[in-house]
Design a protein around this motif. Sequence first.
Motif, PDB file in Angstrom:
ATOM      1  N   PHE A  11      13.874  12.568  -1.536  1.00  0.00           N
ATOM      2  CA  PHE A  11      15.325  11.963  -1.492  1.00  0.00           C
ATOM      3  C   PHE A  11      15.435  10.741  -2.374  1.00  0.00           C
ATOM      4  CE2 PHE A  11      15.328  15.021   1.951  1.00  0.00           C
ATOM      5  CZ  PHE A  11      16.467  16.007   1.468  1.00  0.00           C
ATOM      6  N   PRO A  12      16.204  10.702  -3.354  1.00  0.00           N
ATOM      7  CA  PRO A  12      15.918   9.397  -4.264  1.00  0.00           C
ATOM      8  C   PRO A  12      16.989   8.474  -3.748  1.00  0.00           C
ATOM      9  CG  PRO A  12      17.175  11.128  -5.309  1.00  0.00           C
ATOM     10  CD  PRO A  12      16.575  11.629  -3.903  1.00  0.00           C
ATOM     11  N   ASP A  13      16.854   7.115  -3.515  1.00  0.00           N
ATOM     12  CA  ASP A  13      17.725   6.082  -3.404  1.00  0.00           C
ATOM     13  C   ASP A  13      18.804   5.733  -4.250  1.00  0.00           C
ATOM     14  OD1 ASP A  13      18.945   4.203  -1.864  1.00  0.00           O
ATOM     15  OD2 ASP A  13      17.210   3.031  -1.640  1.00  0.00           O
ATOM     16  N   PHE A  14      19.853   6.281  -4.163  1.00  0.00           N
ATOM     17  CA  PHE A  14      20.959   5.828  -4.788  1.00  0.00           C
ATOM     18  C   PHE A  14      22.178   4.950  -4.428  1.00  0.00           C
ATOM     19  CE2 PHE A  14      20.049  10.097  -7.061  1.00  0.00           C
ATOM     20  CZ  PHE A  14      19.288   9.528  -8.364  1.00  0.00           C
ATOM     21  N   GLY A  15      21.753   4.469  -3.376  1.00  0.00           N
ATOM     22  CA  GLY A  15      22.417   3.631  -2.263  1.00  0.00           C
ATOM     23  C   GLY A  15      23.554   4.342  -1.710  1.00  0.00           C
ATOM     24  N   LEU A  16      23.375   5.770  -1.743  1.00  0.00           N
ATOM     25  CA  LEU A  16      24.406   6.546  -0.866  1.00  0.00           C
ATOM     26  C   LEU A  16      23.499   7.456   0.203  1.00  0.00           C
ATOM     27  CD1 LEU A  16      26.716   7.977  -3.646  1.00  0.00           C
ATOM     28  CD2 LEU A  16      27.141   6.011  -2.064  1.00  0.00           C
ATOM     29  N   ARG A  17      24.235   7.686   1.432  1.00  0.00           N
ATOM     30  CA  ARG A  17      23.475   8.190   2.396  1.00  0.00           C
ATOM     31  C   ARG A  17      23.479   9.855   2.015  1.00  0.00           C
ATOM     32  NH1 ARG A  17      24.697   7.224   8.576  1.00  0.00           N
ATOM     33  NH2 ARG A  17      23.233   5.224   8.048  1.00  0.00           N
ATOM     34  N   LEU A  18      22.312  10.400   1.844  1.00  0.00           N
ATOM     35  CA  LEU A  18      22.586  11.785   1.248  1.00  0.00           C
ATOM     36  C   LEU A  18      22.387  12.727   2.508  1.00  0.00           C
ATOM     37  CD1 LEU A  18      19.836  11.724  -1.688  1.00  0.00           C
ATOM     38  CD2 LEU A  18      22.451  11.997  -1.944  1.00  0.00           C
ATOM     39  N   MET A  19      22.861  13.818   2.671  1.00  0.00           N
ATOM     40  CA  MET A  19      22.946  14.853   3.518  1.00  0.00           C
ATOM     41  C   MET A  19      21.440  15.605   3.580  1.00  0.00           C
ATOM     42  SD  MET A  19      26.511  16.613   3.873  1.00  0.00           S
ATOM     43  CE  MET A  19      27.868  15.615   2.702  1.00  0.00           C
ATOM     44  N   LYS A  20      20.726  15.203   4.440  1.00  0.00           N
ATOM     45  CA  LYS A  20      19.269  15.629   4.258  1.00  0.00           C
ATOM     46  C   LYS A  20      18.914  17.120   4.737  1.00  0.00           C
ATOM     47  CE  LYS A  20      16.930  11.358   3.598  1.00  0.00           C
ATOM     48  NZ  LYS A  20      16.268  10.203   3.937  1.00  0.00           N
ATOM     49  N   GLY A  21      19.878  17.672   5.253  1.00  0.00           N
ATOM     50  CA  GLY A  21      19.929  19.073   5.915  1.00  0.00           C
ATOM     51  C   GLY A  21      20.522  20.103   4.809  1.00  0.00           C
ATOM     52  N   MET A  22      21.042  19.571   3.834  1.00  0.00           N
ATOM     53  CA  MET A  22      21.644  20.675   2.816  1.00  0.00           C
ATOM     54  C   MET A  22      21.387  20.281   1.354  1.00  0.00           C
ATOM     55  SD  MET A  22      25.557  20.060   4.216  1.00  0.00           S
ATOM     56  CE  MET A  22      26.310  21.251   3.145  1.00  0.00           C
ATOM     57  N   PRO A  23      20.120  20.424   0.920  1.00  0.00           N
ATOM     58  CA  PRO A  23      19.783  20.625  -0.455  1.00  0.00           C
ATOM     59  C   PRO A  23      19.984  22.186  -0.664  1.00  0.00           C
ATOM     60  CG  PRO A  23      17.797  19.894   0.818  1.00  0.00           C
ATOM     61  CD  PRO A  23      18.814  20.478   1.785  1.00  0.00           C
ATOM     62  N   MET A  24      20.808  22.152  -1.820  1.00  0.00           N
ATOM     63  CA  MET A  24      21.280  23.562  -2.168  1.00  0.00           C
ATOM     64  C   MET A  24      20.951  23.847  -3.513  1.00  0.00           C
ATOM     65  SD  MET A  24      22.978  24.865   0.561  1.00  0.00           S
ATOM     66  CE  MET A  24      23.654  24.530   1.806  1.00  0.00           C
ATOM     67  N   LEU A  25      20.330  25.374  -3.629  1.00  0.00           N
ATOM     68  CA  LEU A  25      19.782  25.817  -4.870  1.00  0.00           C
ATOM     69  C   LEU A  25      20.920  26.598  -5.398  1.00  0.00           C
ATOM     70  CD1 LEU A  25      16.188  26.453  -4.561  1.00  0.00           C
ATOM     71  CD2 LEU A  25      17.169  24.362  -5.197  1.00  0.00           C
ATOM     72  N   PHE A  26      21.107  26.732  -6.805  1.00  0.00           N
ATOM     73  CA  PHE A  26      21.852  27.404  -7.422  1.00  0.00           C
ATOM     74  C   PHE A  26      21.205  27.972  -8.740  1.00  0.00           C
ATOM     75  CE2 PHE A  26      24.022  23.994  -5.732  1.00  0.00           C
ATOM     76  CZ  PHE A  26      25.322  24.481  -5.161  1.00  0.00           C
ATOM     77  N   PHE A  27      21.215  29.537  -9.016  1.00  0.00           N
ATOM     78  CA  PHE A  27      20.301  30.209  -9.970  1.00  0.00           C
ATOM     79  C   PHE A  27      21.107  30.895 -11.039  1.00  0.00           C
ATOM     80  CE2 PHE A  27      17.149  29.319  -7.073  1.00  0.00           C
ATOM     81  CZ  PHE A  27      15.961  29.700  -7.528  1.00  0.00           C
ATOM     82  N   GLY A  28      21.084  31.087 -11.876  1.00  0.00           N
ATOM     83  CA  GLY A  28      21.916  31.904 -13.021  1.00  0.00           C
ATOM     84  C   GLY A  28      21.276  32.209 -14.322  1.00  0.00           C
ATOM     85  N   GLY A  29      21.682  33.725 -14.868  1.00  0.00           N
ATOM     86  CA  GLY A  29      21.295  34.309 -15.827  1.00  0.00           C
ATOM     87  C   GLY A  29      21.766  33.800 -17.222  1.00  0.00           C
ATOM     88  N   GLN A  30      21.241  34.057 -18.207  1.00  0.00           N
ATOM     89  CA  GLN A  30      21.702  33.481 -19.650  1.00  0.00           C
ATOM     90  C   GLN A  30      23.274  33.915 -19.552  1.00  0.00           C
ATOM     91  OE1 GLN A  30      19.768  35.156 -23.111  1.00  0.00           O
ATOM     92  NE2 GLN A  30      21.458  34.740 -24.210  1.00  0.00           N
ATOM     93  N   ASP A  31      24.017  33.048 -20.121  1.00  0.00           N
ATOM     94  CA  ASP A  31      25.582  32.861 -20.437  1.00  0.00           C
ATOM     95  C   ASP A  31      26.201  33.389 -19.121  1.00  0.00           C
ATOM     96  OD1 ASP A  31      27.231  32.473 -22.388  1.00  0.00           O
ATOM     97  OD2 ASP A  31      27.914  34.499 -22.481  1.00  0.00           O
ATOM     98  N   SER A  32      25.758  33.253 -17.704  1.00  0.00           N
ATOM     99  CA  SER A  32      26.445  33.385 -16.608  1.00  0.00           C
ATOM    100  C   SER A  32      27.029  32.021 -16.246  1.00  0.00           C
ATOM    101  CB  SER A  32      25.593  33.814 -15.530  1.00  0.00           C
ATOM    102  OG  SER A  32      24.773  32.888 -15.172  1.00  0.00           O
ATOM    103  N   HIS A  33      28.313  32.093 -15.608  1.00  0.00           N
ATOM    104  CA  HIS A  33      29.144  30.775 -15.267  1.00  0.00           C
ATOM    105  C   HIS A  33      29.460  30.655 -13.954  1.00  0.00           C
ATOM    106  CE1 HIS A  33      32.307  33.436 -16.825  1.00  0.00           C
ATOM    107  NE2 HIS A  33      32.918  32.875 -16.165  1.00  0.00           N
TER     108      HIS A  33
END
Length: 286
Positions: A116-138
């Motif tokens: 988890f990178p330190d940007f100075g904000l407390r990140l929600m460590k239980g919630m890394p979310m992934l998103f996938f998509g095909g060509q030209d999907s939006h």
Amino acid sequence: MSLNLQDIPRVKTITKEDFLKHYFKPQKPVVIEQVIKDWPAYSKWNLDYMKKMGGDLTIPLYDDRPVDYKDGFNEPHAKMKLKDYIDLLKREPTKYRIFLWNALKEIPALQKDFTFPDFGLRLMKGMPMLFFGGQDSHTFMHYDIDLANIFHFHFEGKKQCILFDQDQNDFLYKIPHSLITREDIDFKNPDFEKWPLLKKAKGYKTELNHGEVLYMPEGYWHYMRYITPGFSMSLRAIARNPKNFGKAVYNVFIMRSFDNIMRRIKGQQWIDWKNDQAIMRTHKHL
């Protein structure tokens, strides 16, 4: 004519102090190009690796069909094995996307691939979310229910991102009791005769490449289009602005429930009314 969009500023790397001063405090977006070069994920994470790690998992899929009153909040439109979905992505364009998938819960080994990178904000460590998509999907133009600060890390290929802040709501044809704009607006190529107020909206744009991270400030509207098949991971930190935090609590505990109740009572009539209201409320500003 095209949307009034300025390029999101880019930096190679950034210190925590500079990030807080120049982007978080003024709530401005930024792309950081080389912040994750030391992550194992930087060299490992691609579609083939994800297929190898979690190919037999069944995953929920979404496409760009309009909201139907029978669909619950964020109900998937289809399900598929991850390996079959990745084969589909690589074979041909598809509208199917994976949306808000907590893959690291289902594939714990992925957690070793990043820190988890330190940007100075407390990140929600239980919630890394992934998103996938095909060509030209939006995705539809939307903002997140919790108005979080979002760090969006992109892997494999290219992704187009268009952002607006909440000050642009009057011009975006926002659907009431909802987190989206009118779904029939094509933000890649908008019809200004049909949606004249979009000409007044001022936003931001960028194209994300493998390993780059986009910071989206609290409550920013975002439209994401996959120029090539690929996937991203979002890490989030709760809204720090009291007004945004209050809106987030309202959205999660009141707005979402109210919308679901109205769908059950009024059915499609409720969805149609909201779509009409989006035009009427926006055109008041003509």
